[in-house]
Write a protein that holds these residues in place. Structure first.
Motif, short mmCIF file in Angstrom:
data_model
loop_
_atom_site.label_atom_id
_atom_site.label_comp_id
_atom_site.label_asym_id
_atom_site.label_seq_id
_atom_site.Cartn_x
_atom_site.Cartn_y
_atom_site.Cartn_z
N ASN A 46 -3.46 -4.33 -9.64
CA ASN A 46 -3.02 -3.12 -9.15
C ASN A 46 -4.18 -2.04 -9.11
N TYR A 47 -4.04 -1.08 -8.13
CA TYR A 47 -5.17 -0.03 -8.12
C TYR A 47 -4.43 1.32 -7.60
N SER A 48 -5.01 2.40 -8.38
CA SER A 48 -4.33 3.51 -7.83
C SER A 48 -4.98 4.99 -8.24
N ASP A 49 -5.26 5.75 -7.39
CA ASP A 49 -5.92 7.11 -7.81
C ASP A 49 -5.29 7.68 -8.58
N ASN A 50 -3.93 7.83 -8.38
CA ASN A 50 -2.99 8.59 -9.21
C ASN A 50 -3.31 9.93 -9.05
N ASP A 51 -3.64 10.51 -7.95
CA ASP A 51 -4.08 11.89 -7.55
C ASP A 51 -2.76 12.61 -7.11
N TYR A 52 -1.94 12.41 -7.66
CA TYR A 52 -0.73 13.45 -7.44
C TYR A 52 -0.73 14.79 -7.98
N LYS A 53 0.03 15.83 -7.60
CA LYS A 53 0.09 17.12 -7.97
C LYS A 53 0.91 17.27 -8.97
N TYR B 83 0.84 -1.20 -0.01
CA TYR B 83 0.11 0.07 -0.12
C TYR B 83 0.86 1.34 -0.07
N GLY B 84 0.67 2.21 -0.84
CA GLY B 84 1.24 3.31 -0.88
C GLY B 84 0.63 4.61 -1.21
N SER B 85 1.49 5.70 -1.51
CA SER B 85 0.67 7.12 -1.71
C SER B 85 -0.08 6.97 -2.84
#
Length: 788
Positions: free
Chosen positions: A276-283, A247-249
């Motif tokens: 694999n799952y991610s929101d990829n909500d980085y800035k 689990y990660g950022s």
């Protein structure tokens, strides 16, 4: 139930059933440490049980743990370059482990044990080809996927459009994308589709990754222009289970199960499942225009809000092993699905809020392997698969979005679509049959024959506009690559010569509508392409420490189905006028290893390469800069080099690699006019980059046999242009700045468990890839793994 938790629960159910079974069968074995006579640990020693295929390699601390279900009297054998082979008979008892610490004696000249003392990775790196090998088993506790593991190798750059699961391509010595062919166990991945790509495959799936640069062996039968990557997966002939979860950022979850079960009569079942799952909500930093007010703000920090990605994949097979008619005969199925929200076009200035794609893979498989088929020395391998998967692009909302997440409804009779009003569904029914044969003439000579046939059958429709389907007729392409090779090997040298025949048939209908007419006009196009290539590779060991190697290949590559016909307007617009590309590829390399006092080990590996490519296929932005399209450049050259340095001392490991590429447009005239970009660097391609790494292992932490490993990795990429350097001024060339990225990893290993903490991009620097698409900033990840 939320899809991202489905496989996690499924994996846990598997482990509940499987762990007790394994616990009953593997409660005995041999463990200990391997050292030299001075007590220094020996890393990379081979420990095996005589007369069996059971064996392990000692780690950096010299520790090993050989698990087996055998009991009674067993002969254990330990070997390593420069040491006498150690043998001892031990008595193994059920439900107990045997500790055996071994001090190896020096005494053999290295040249005398060069062949018998090498492990599989050393054997491959000693080949005449320009080849590197990644030992994936040393990375299994990391959270890396296969693509990011490759990104740390010399001469390789992994190019992504964003975070987890984003569109990606690899570049190798200046050649990129489909110019570099990807294989899994020697099977081309051409027909796997977007539901199965390198940056969603966990590194745990692989045993090792072989990287062939410029010159590709006959056994990997494909039209690879600049090289090939062969992912060798884990192959077990005993019960085994690997479980991991991280689990990660950015709300990122990764799960993997790798399971083998061997029943009576040598019936085997293999299962590998991962998600694999991610929101990829980085800035990201981007110039923003408010969709409602039109107010324009430069260099704003905004958060991605429509970039969720998840995939679920199941790879299963069953069959028999170690039979008189087959070493391995496996029938399998690969199932997978992907949901991918599309946040941007090819540049960050264009933002979407609802556009997304879906894809799946349904692929039955067959694998057959047999050594000494019919006669001694004749080995055969046959693989076949057929992908029934589908791809979809959904873009139906009648809105426009900005980077603040605001949206505006569009009227005036506009049917919708943020880029183009579509619900496009297409399937590339891709098939593959791959057959390779090797015949060992005698101890020094070998013949190799391979043939790979692939088919591409595109069927496409727009569910929202049936009339558009008149312009999407079926498109077909068939490709066959036949190769023949001869190898001669002596004590200090070896040479391989080979030839390949490339054949492709494209059959499709082009539709268009003349001005003033409502009826489409269809023209059937059929073309057949045939080319002949050849190559030679040689190596010579001056002594047991110094190796030189050289290789050459005249290679060809035909355009892929997606390059010709597009990918349904996800990212690529088709170009049916593309011509095949070819290249003269040259490599010259030197490898030197030596050991100083007190076990200081050094290894240097340097390579010079030259590529002379014709009709070079490269991506460019289309007219409205929303999609990419492929085009031919008549003449492209590349002169460059690579340098790798590795150093080990007891529990400490350090390494670095640097790559320089001078990829130039050598096309002087275009349609009779001298080109304005003649001798320019090819844009949107990094040309100077490198990696560095440090690892230190602490033994017996908190308990005997437990280990703590601390690692550091550095990535450097020199600044480069997105567009042609000779066109426009400094501001309009949109240069990509110099990039530095630092990663830290800590792993604690105890018995069957390991715990990992990773911090990537520690300094939270802005990192960029294709056409300045920004990648994630600082991220934290924790991972737990269980192996039995």
């Amino acid at each position: 139930m939320n899809k991202k938790y489905f496989l996690i629960i499924f994996f846990n159910l598997i482990s509940i059933w499987f762990i007790p079974v394994l616990a009953q069968q593997y409660q005995n074995g041999v463990y200990g440490t391997i050292t030299d006579q001075d007590g220094n640990p020996v890393a990379g020693a081979t420990i095996s049980l005589a007369g069996t295929k059971t064996g392990v390699i000692s780690d950096l601390t010299g520790a090993y743990h050989l698990k087996t279900n055998l009991t009674g009297s067993q002969e254990i054998k330990v070997s390593f370059i420069g040491f006498k082979t150690y043998t001892e008979t031990i008595i193994l008892e059920a439900t107990s482990s045997y500790q055996l610490d071994i001090a190896l004696e020096t005494g053999y000249n290295l040249s005398e044990v060069m062949i018998i003392g090498k492990n599989k990775i050393q054997e491959i790196e000693a080949l005449a080809y320009n080849v590197d090998v990644i030992d994936a088993t040393k990375l299994k506790n990391s959270t890396l996927d296969v693509a990011h593991a490759l990104d740390r190798a010399s001469g390789i750059r992994m190019r992504e459009s964003g975070g987890v699961g984003s569109r990606m391509s690899l570049s190798m010595n200046g050649f990129r994308g489909n110019q570099v062919k990807i294989f899994i166990d020697g099977i081309p991945m051409d027909n796997f589709g977007s539901a199965f790509q390198l940056n969603n495959i966990p590194i745990n799936l692989a045993e090792r990754i072989e990287i062939y640069k410029g010159v590709v062996p006959v056994g990997l039968g494909a039209d690879a222009l600049g090289g090939a990557i062969n992912i060798i997966t884990n192959t077990y002939e005993k019960d085994r289970l690997d479980l991991s979860y991280s689990y990660g950022s950015f709300n990122t979850h990764r799960t993997n199960v790798d399971m083998t079960k061997v029943f009576k009569n040598d019936i085997i079942v293999n299962i590998n499942a991962f998600q694999n799952y991610s929101d990829n909500d980085y800035k990201v930093n981007v110039d923003v225009a408010d969709v409602n007010t039109g107010a324009y703000s430069r260099n704003q920090e905004v958060r991605r809000f429509h970039d969720q990605y998840h995939n679920e994949t199941f790879i299963g097979s069953f069959g028999v092993i170690n039979k008189s008619y087959a070493d391995r005969l496996l029938f399998g199925i690969t199932l997978g699905q992907v949901y991918n929200e599309i946040q941007t076009a090819q540049r960050l200035v264009r933002v979407f809020g609802q556009r997304h794609s879906r894809s799946n893979i349904i692929m039955p498989t067959l694998k057959y392997q047999k050594k000494d088929l019919f006669v001694e020395g004749f080995d055969a391998s046959i693989n076949a698969n057929y992908n029934l998967g589908k791809e979809q692009v959904i873009d139906t909302v009648n809105r426009r979005y900005d980077w603040y997440g605001h949206h505006k409804e569009l009227g005036n009779g506009n049917p919708g679509g943020e880029q183009s009003y579509t619900h496009s569904r297409f399937q590339n029914n891709n098939g593959l049959v791959n057959a390779s044969f090797n015949y060992k003439i005698d101890e020094h000579q070998k013949l190799s024959l391979s043939n790979v046939f692939t088919s591409f059958d595109r069927k496409q429709e727009n569910l929202l506009d049936p009339e558009e389907n008149n312009y999407n007729p079926p498109r077909k392409s068939f490709k066959n690559v036949l190769g023949l090779g001869y190898q001669i090997e002596q004590k200090d040298w070896s040479t391989t010569v080979f030839a390949k025949n490339y054949n492709q048939v494209n059959n499709f209908i082009q539709s268009y509508r003349e001005s003033g007419s409502n009826d489409p006009i269809e023209i059937e196009r059929y073309n057949q392409l045939n080319n002949f290539g050849w190559g030679i590779a040689g190596t010579y060991f001056i002594d047991d420490r110094l190796q030189i190697k050289a290789s050459y290949e005249k290679s060809y590559r035909f355009p892929t189905g997606n390059e010709l016909f597009g990918d349904g307007n996800i990212t690529l617009e088709g170009n049916t006028d593309l011509k095949p590309e070819s290249s003269h590829n040259y490599n010259f390399g030197i490898a030197y290893s030596f050991i100083l006092s007190h076990d200081h080990r050094f290894h240097f590996d340097g390579t010079l390469f030259y590529r002379d490519a014709k009709d070079f296929i490269r991506p460019r932005l289309n007219t409205n800069q929303v999609l990419q399209t492929m085009e031919n450049l008549q003449d492209v050259t590349n002169l460059g080099g690579e340098l790798q340095i590795n150093y080990t001392h007891k529990n400490f490991l350090a390494g670095m690699n640097l790559t320089y590429e001078n990829l130039r447009n050598n096309t002087k005239y275009v349609e009779g006019t001298e080109s304005l970009v003649y001798r320019d660097r090819i844009p949107n391609m990094p040309y100077f980059y490198g990696n560095g790494n440090l690892t230190y292992n602490f033994s017996n932490i908190m308990n005997t046999g437990n280990q703590l490993s601390l690692g550091y990795n550095l990535l450097y990429v020199h600044a480069f242009y997105r567009y042609w350097p000779s066109l426009g001024n400094g501001d309009s060339k949109y240069g990509i700045p110099e990039q530095w990225s630092h990663d830290l990893t800590a792993t604690y290993m105890m018995d069957h468990f390991s715990f990992t903490l990773e911090i990537r991009n520690i300094l939270d620097k802005n990192l960029y890839d294709n056409f300045s698409l920004q990648k994630p900033g600082r991220s934290f990840t924790g991972k737990i793994s269980y192996t039995f």
